[in-house]
Design an enzyme around this catalytic site. Sequence first.
Site, PDB file in Angstrom:
ATOM      1  N   PRO A 184       0.873  -1.378  -0.014  1.00 41.29           N
ATOM      2  CA  PRO A 184      -0.011   0.073   0.167  1.00 41.29           C
ATOM      3  C   PRO A 184       0.850   1.345   0.075  1.00 41.29           C
ATOM      4  CG  PRO A 184      -0.241  -1.104   2.236  1.00 41.29           C
ATOM      5  CD  PRO A 184       0.811  -1.995   1.207  1.00 41.29           C
ATOM      6  N   ALA A 237      -0.206   5.078   0.550  1.00 35.88           N
ATOM      7  CA  ALA A 237      -1.165   5.888   1.006  1.00 35.88           C
ATOM      8  C   ALA A 237      -1.267   7.174  -0.175  1.00 35.88           C
ATOM      9  CB  ALA A 237      -1.459   6.539   2.367  1.00 35.88           C
ATOM     10  N   ASN A 269       9.539  -7.134   1.492  1.00 37.32           N
ATOM     11  CA  ASN A 269       9.256  -5.843   0.990  1.00 37.32           C
ATOM     12  C   ASN A 269      10.194  -4.715   1.200  1.00 37.32           C
ATOM     13  OD1 ASN A 269       7.514  -3.139   2.237  1.00 37.32           O
ATOM     14  ND2 ASN A 269       7.222  -3.402  -0.013  1.00 37.32           N
ATOM     15  N   GLY A 270      10.418  -3.925   0.050  1.00 40.61           N
ATOM     16  CA  GLY A 270      11.460  -2.855   0.019  1.00 40.61           C
ATOM     17  C   GLY A 270      12.316  -2.680  -1.009  1.00 40.61           C
ATOM     18  N   CYS A 279       4.104   1.753  10.163  1.00 43.18           N
ATOM     19  CA  CYS A 279       4.169   3.425   9.854  1.00 43.18           C
ATOM     20  C   CYS A 279       5.152   4.131  10.632  1.00 43.18           C
ATOM     21  CB  CYS A 279       2.607   3.812   9.965  1.00 43.18           C
ATOM     22  SG  CYS A 279       2.591   5.634   9.325  1.00 43.18           S
ATOM     23  N   GLN A 288      -6.218  -2.573   5.477  1.00 47.15           N
ATOM     24  CA  GLN A 288      -5.077  -2.421   6.605  1.00 47.15           C
ATOM     25  C   GLN A 288      -5.792  -1.253   7.436  1.00 47.15           C
ATOM     26  OE1 GLN A 288      -1.428  -0.248   6.084  1.00 47.15           O
ATOM     27  NE2 GLN A 288      -0.810  -2.119   6.367  1.00 47.15           N
ATOM     28  N   GLY A 315       5.617  -1.634  -3.824  1.00 51.35           N
ATOM     29  CA  GLY A 315       4.945  -0.537  -3.687  1.00 51.35           C
ATOM     30  C   GLY A 315       5.309   0.579  -4.644  1.00 51.35           C
TER      31      GLY A 315
END
Length: 342
Positions: free
Chosen positions: A16, A18, A202-203, A101, A71, A226
């Site tokens: 995600p 945002a 992830n990343g 976050c 989420q 992402g």
Amino acid sequence: MIIGIRQIPSRYFLSPLAGYTHLAFRMAIRELGGLGLATTDLVQASMLLAEKPKSLELVATHTDDRPLSVQIFSGHRDQLVKAARWLEEHEYQGVDINMGCPMAKVNGQGGGARLMCDTQNAQATVAAVVEEVSIPVTVKMRLGWDDEHITAPELARSFEQVGAAAITLHGRTRQQGFHGTVNLDGIRQTVEAVDRIPVIGNGDVRSIEDAQHMQALTGCDAVAIGRGAMLDPWIFHKLSQVARGESPTDPTPTEQIDFLVRHFTLMTRQHAEYSCMLFRKFAGWYGARLGIPEDLEDGLRRFTTFDEFDAIVEAIRQRHGERETSIPTALVKVPNGPNERW
Ligand SMILES: Cc1cc2nc3c(=O)[nH]c(=O)nc-3n(C[C@H](O)[C@H](O)[C@H](O)COP(=O)(O)O)c2cc1C
């Protein structure tokens, strides 16, 4: 692959972002093929429970927007529990708890990455949510608060024990924010710490090679992408081609312009005329990616009617290639500066 009771059709997930990975973008990407699981933007549990219009917008979905997890974030366990129940009652198929976050407004109330600092509380929180619902509960987190507090392996194991269905791990600490490199070793240690639930790495995955590298070095079961999906919406399609033993194909200019139109059209289904405003934040990105001449990119930033949009697209089709295309790396803004001020 399987997450809880859910069958996920590919090992490449949308992470995600945002403000970007809303319903329209998810749907447009799904139509290109190859996407496994997508997750909504983080939604504040209390706002969802109050059914605030902004929160309902964030969880807006469609029968073709599957598989999807929603989420939620909060520093209050009871709110996470109630929000998960709300989601199940409203027929969502998965709930993801945000523990990654880094933003002060989220951490300040004990949510996001702050939850990783108290491992017992974090485990009890996940346990309470799992107990409340029968849909799969997953957690997205970072490696830990900072280098001195790498809690992801211990937390992943403890979440598995209380019934979490999968863990997504951004291989940075909260302290790191979006700086430095992703710690693949930290992801590998977390993969090794769990018995059987999937760990999604992830990343910084921006290419097929990056995804393969992450899978090879960490043993993760899936990869969440992402910013790489913003840079190249075809990345999931290409990864699935490679997984089938085919050569990845790049989209033609026409396909890329069609994607721009499709993204906007899908947006109008949810937001009607207001889409003209919402689409502006994508103008620079499409401009660089498609090599849209500056004046037309500027037009995408200013148009106010559907007719204007159609005219700009027509001009893009005519004049595409006048400007050189480039990789629009800097256009997904990340928080910067000292992170206690984010
Ligand atoms: C603008 C922006 C918004 C983000 N929003 C969320 C979010 O709502 N929930 C979440 O778990 N992670 C969020 N992230 C983190 C990403 O999902 C991802 O973990 C991080 O960007 C690293 O992956 P990437 O390099 O593939 O982008 C956000 C990141 C960015 C840059």
